[in-house]
Design a protein around this motif. Structure first.
Motif, PDB file in Angstrom:
ATOM      1  N   GLU A 150       0.819  -1.202   0.000  1.00 56.38           N
ATOM      2  CA  GLU A 150       0.000   0.000   0.000  1.00 56.38           C
ATOM      3  C   GLU A 150       0.858   1.260   0.000  1.00 56.38           C
ATOM      4  O   GLU A 150       0.539   2.244  -0.676  1.00 56.38           O
ATOM      5  CB  GLU A 150      -0.953   0.010   1.205  1.00 56.38           C
ATOM      6  N   ALA A 151       1.938   1.245   0.761  1.00 60.74           N
ATOM      7  CA  ALA A 151       2.850   2.392   0.793  1.00 60.74           C
ATOM      8  C   ALA A 151       3.567   2.542  -0.547  1.00 60.74           C
ATOM      9  O   ALA A 151       3.745   3.657  -1.047  1.00 60.74           O
ATOM     10  CB  ALA A 151       3.860   2.230   1.928  1.00 60.74           C
ATOM     11  N   ALA A 152       3.973   1.412  -1.131  1.00 57.12           N
ATOM     12  CA  ALA A 152       4.620   1.442  -2.439  1.00 57.12           C
ATOM     13  C   ALA A 152       3.661   1.991  -3.493  1.00 57.12           C
ATOM     14  O   ALA A 152       4.065   2.757  -4.374  1.00 57.12           O
ATOM     15  CB  ALA A 152       5.094   0.042  -2.822  1.00 57.12           C
ATOM     16  N   PHE A 153       2.390   1.619  -3.393  1.00 57.40           N
ATOM     17  CA  PHE A 153       1.366   2.122  -4.312  1.00 57.40           C
ATOM     18  C   PHE A 153       1.333   3.645  -4.283  1.00 57.40           C
ATOM     19  O   PHE A 153       1.380   4.308  -5.322  1.00 57.40           O
ATOM     20  CB  PHE A 153       0.003   1.536  -3.925  1.00 57.40           C
ATOM     21  N   SER A 154       1.257   4.200  -3.077  1.00 57.62           N
ATOM     22  CA  SER A 154       1.170   5.663  -2.929  1.00 57.62           C
ATOM     23  C   SER A 154       2.407   6.358  -3.466  1.00 57.62           C
ATOM     24  O   SER A 154       2.306   7.359  -4.196  1.00 57.62           O
ATOM     25  CB  SER A 154       0.991   6.034  -1.459  1.00 57.62           C
ATOM     26  N   LYS A 155       3.579   5.842  -3.124  1.00 56.14           N
ATOM     27  CA  LYS A 155       4.829   6.456  -3.570  1.00 56.14           C
ATOM     28  C   LYS A 155       5.002   6.332  -5.081  1.00 56.14           C
ATOM     29  O   LYS A 155       5.459   7.263  -5.739  1.00 56.14           O
ATOM     30  CB  LYS A 155       6.030   5.831  -2.857  1.00 56.14           C
ATOM     31  N   LEU A 156       4.656   5.180  -5.631  1.00 57.86           N
ATOM     32  CA  LEU A 156       4.769   4.966  -7.071  1.00 57.86           C
ATOM     33  C   LEU A 156       3.874   5.945  -7.825  1.00 57.86           C
ATOM     34  O   LEU A 156       4.302   6.579  -8.787  1.00 57.86           O
ATOM     35  CB  LEU A 156       4.393   3.521  -7.408  1.00 57.86           C
ATOM     36  N   MET A 157       2.665   6.090  -7.363  1.00 52.65           N
ATOM     37  CA  MET A 157       1.713   7.001  -7.997  1.00 52.65           C
ATOM     38  C   MET A 157       2.230   8.438  -7.927  1.00 52.65           C
ATOM     39  O   MET A 157       2.183   9.180  -8.917  1.00 52.65           O
ATOM     40  CB  MET A 157       0.350   6.880  -7.312  1.00 52.65           C
ATOM     41  N   GLU A 158       2.768   8.809  -6.773  1.00 50.18           N
ATOM     42  CA  GLU A 158       3.285  10.167  -6.571  1.00 50.18           C
ATOM     43  C   GLU A 158       4.533  10.437  -7.420  1.00 50.18           C
ATOM     44  O   GLU A 158       4.588  11.437  -8.144  1.00 50.18           O
ATOM     45  CB  GLU A 158       3.627  10.343  -5.085  1.00 50.18           C
ATOM     46  N   LYS A 159       5.517   9.566  -7.344  1.00 47.38           N
ATOM     47  CA  LYS A 159       6.805   9.811  -7.995  1.00 47.38           C
ATOM     48  C   LYS A 159       6.748   9.736  -9.510  1.00 47.38           C
ATOM     49  O   LYS A 159       7.519  10.406 -10.188  1.00 47.38           O
ATOM     50  CB  LYS A 159       7.865   8.838  -7.471  1.00 47.38           C
ATOM     51  N   PHE A 160       5.859   8.903 -10.051  1.00 48.26           N
ATOM     52  CA  PHE A 160       5.780   8.747 -11.496  1.00 48.26           C
ATOM     53  C   PHE A 160       4.539   9.420 -12.098  1.00 48.26           C
ATOM     54  O   PHE A 160       4.283   9.275 -13.287  1.00 48.26           O
ATOM     55  CB  PHE A 160       5.821   7.263 -11.878  1.00 48.26           C
ATOM     56  N   SER A 161       3.793  10.145 -11.275  1.00 47.44           N
ATOM     57  CA  SER A 161       2.586  10.863 -11.723  1.00 47.44           C
ATOM     58  C   SER A 161       1.642   9.940 -12.500  1.00 47.44           C
ATOM     59  O   SER A 161       1.207  10.252 -13.609  1.00 47.44           O
ATOM     60  CB  SER A 161       2.965  12.070 -12.597  1.00 47.44           C
ATOM     61  N   LEU A 162       1.330   8.792 -11.887  1.00 44.82           N
ATOM     62  CA  LEU A 162       0.476   7.790 -12.520  1.00 44.82           C
ATOM     63  C   LEU A 162      -0.949   7.890 -12.000  1.00 44.82           C
ATOM     64  O   LEU A 162      -1.177   8.353 -10.886  1.00 44.82           O
ATOM     65  CB  LEU A 162       1.004   6.379 -12.227  1.00 44.82           C
ATOM     66  N   THR A 163      -1.889   7.403 -12.794  1.00 45.04           N
ATOM     67  CA  THR A 163      -3.258   7.281 -12.322  1.00 45.04           C
ATOM     68  C   THR A 163      -3.323   6.075 -11.383  1.00 45.04           C
ATOM     69  O   THR A 163      -2.440   5.210 -11.386  1.00 45.04           O
ATOM     70  CB  THR A 163      -4.228   7.036 -13.489  1.00 45.04           C
ATOM     71  N   SER A 164      -4.373   5.998 -10.615  1.00 42.30           N
ATOM     72  CA  SER A 164      -4.568   4.876  -9.710  1.00 42.30           C
ATOM     73  C   SER A 164      -4.621   3.550 -10.476  1.00 42.30           C
ATOM     74  O   SER A 164      -4.000   2.569 -10.077  1.00 42.30           O
ATOM     75  CB  SER A 164      -5.860   5.086  -8.915  1.00 42.30           C
ATOM     76  N   ASP A 165      -5.344   3.539 -11.597  1.00 41.38           N
ATOM     77  CA  ASP A 165      -5.464   2.312 -12.386  1.00 41.38           C
ATOM     78  C   ASP A 165      -4.129   1.867 -12.959  1.00 41.38           C
ATOM     79  O   ASP A 165      -3.800   0.680 -12.946  1.00 41.38           O
ATOM     80  CB  ASP A 165      -6.478   2.497 -13.522  1.00 41.38           C
ATOM     81  N   LEU A 166      -3.345   2.812 -13.469  1.00 44.20           N
ATOM     82  CA  LEU A 166      -2.045   2.465 -14.045  1.00 44.20           C
ATOM     83  C   LEU A 166      -1.078   1.998 -12.961  1.00 44.20           C
ATOM     84  O   LEU A 166      -0.306   1.056 -13.167  1.00 44.20           O
ATOM     85  CB  LEU A 166      -1.474   3.657 -14.810  1.00 44.20           C
ATOM     86  N   THR A 167      -1.140   2.621 -11.797  1.00 49.21           N
ATOM     87  CA  THR A 167      -0.296   2.204 -10.679  1.00 49.21           C
ATOM     88  C   THR A 167      -0.625   0.771 -10.283  1.00 49.21           C
ATOM     89  O   THR A 167       0.274  -0.048 -10.077  1.00 49.21           O
ATOM     90  CB  THR A 167      -0.499   3.151  -9.474  1.00 49.21           C
ATOM     91  N   LYS A 168      -1.914   0.465 -10.196  1.00 49.64           N
ATOM     92  CA  LYS A 168      -2.345  -0.884  -9.862  1.00 49.64           C
ATOM     93  C   LYS A 168      -1.831  -1.893 -10.900  1.00 49.64           C
ATOM     94  O   LYS A 168      -1.341  -2.965 -10.553  1.00 49.64           O
ATOM     95  CB  LYS A 168      -3.871  -0.949  -9.794  1.00 49.64           C
ATOM     96  N   GLU A 169      -1.901  -1.521 -12.156  1.00 52.62           N
ATOM     97  CA  GLU A 169      -1.453  -2.393 -13.243  1.00 52.62           C
ATOM     98  C   GLU A 169       0.048  -2.695 -13.122  1.00 52.62           C
ATOM     99  O   GLU A 169       0.473  -3.842 -13.245  1.00 52.62           O
ATOM    100  CB  GLU A 169      -1.747  -1.711 -14.583  1.00 52.62           C
ATOM    101  N   TYR A 170       0.848  -1.665 -12.854  1.00 51.43           N
ATOM    102  CA  TYR A 170       2.285  -1.875 -12.700  1.00 51.43           C
ATOM    103  C   TYR A 170       2.597  -2.742 -11.484  1.00 51.43           C
ATOM    104  O   TYR A 170       3.465  -3.617 -11.546  1.00 51.43           O
ATOM    105  CB  TYR A 170       3.029  -0.537 -12.600  1.00 51.43           C
ATOM    106  N   LEU A 171       1.903  -2.510 -10.382  1.00 52.10           N
ATOM    107  CA  LEU A 171       2.150  -3.329  -9.195  1.00 52.10           C
ATOM    108  C   LEU A 171       1.790  -4.791  -9.450  1.00 52.10           C
ATOM    109  O   LEU A 171       2.508  -5.694  -9.014  1.00 52.10           O
ATOM    110  CB  LEU A 171       1.373  -2.794  -7.991  1.00 52.10           C
ATOM    111  N   GLU A 172       0.710  -5.024 -10.164  1.00 50.79           N
ATOM    112  CA  GLU A 172       0.322  -6.397 -10.479  1.00 50.79           C
ATOM    113  C   GLU A 172       1.365  -7.070 -11.368  1.00 50.79           C
ATOM    114  O   GLU A 172       1.625  -8.259 -11.228  1.00 50.79           O
ATOM    115  CB  GLU A 172      -1.056  -6.421 -11.140  1.00 50.79           C
ATOM    116  N   ARG A 173       1.976  -6.303 -12.265  1.00 54.54           N
ATOM    117  CA  ARG A 173       2.989  -6.853 -13.166  1.00 54.54           C
ATOM    118  C   ARG A 173       4.315  -7.120 -12.483  1.00 54.54           C
ATOM    119  O   ARG A 173       4.958  -8.142 -12.745  1.00 54.54           O
ATOM    120  CB  ARG A 173       3.252  -5.884 -14.320  1.00 54.54           C
TER     121      ARG A 173
END
Length: 66
Positions: free
Chosen positions: A37-60
């Protein structure tokens, strides 16, 4: 035509580079025992991603413990 091909090649190269950076970022988060969950938030913030795209990258790229 050639200029258009170069432009497409550059765009594809940038996309691949960003994905490599995101994969490395996720691996570093896991190596440092960051919660998903923390990685999700940081990934979204640092790479300026949408929630859906962040979820997709984490799943991959998020490696599950087996």
């Amino acid at each position: 035509m050639a200029a258009e091909g170069r432009k497409e090649g550059k765009a594809e190269g940038r996309k691949e580079g960003i994905e490599q950076g995101i994969k490395a970022f996720i691996e570093i988060c896991q190596e440092n025992a960051m919660l998903r969950e923390a990685a999700f938030s940081k990934l979204m913030e640092k790479f300026s991603l949408t929630s859906d795209l962040t979820k997709e990258y984490l799943e991959r790229f998020w490696k599950t413990q087996s």
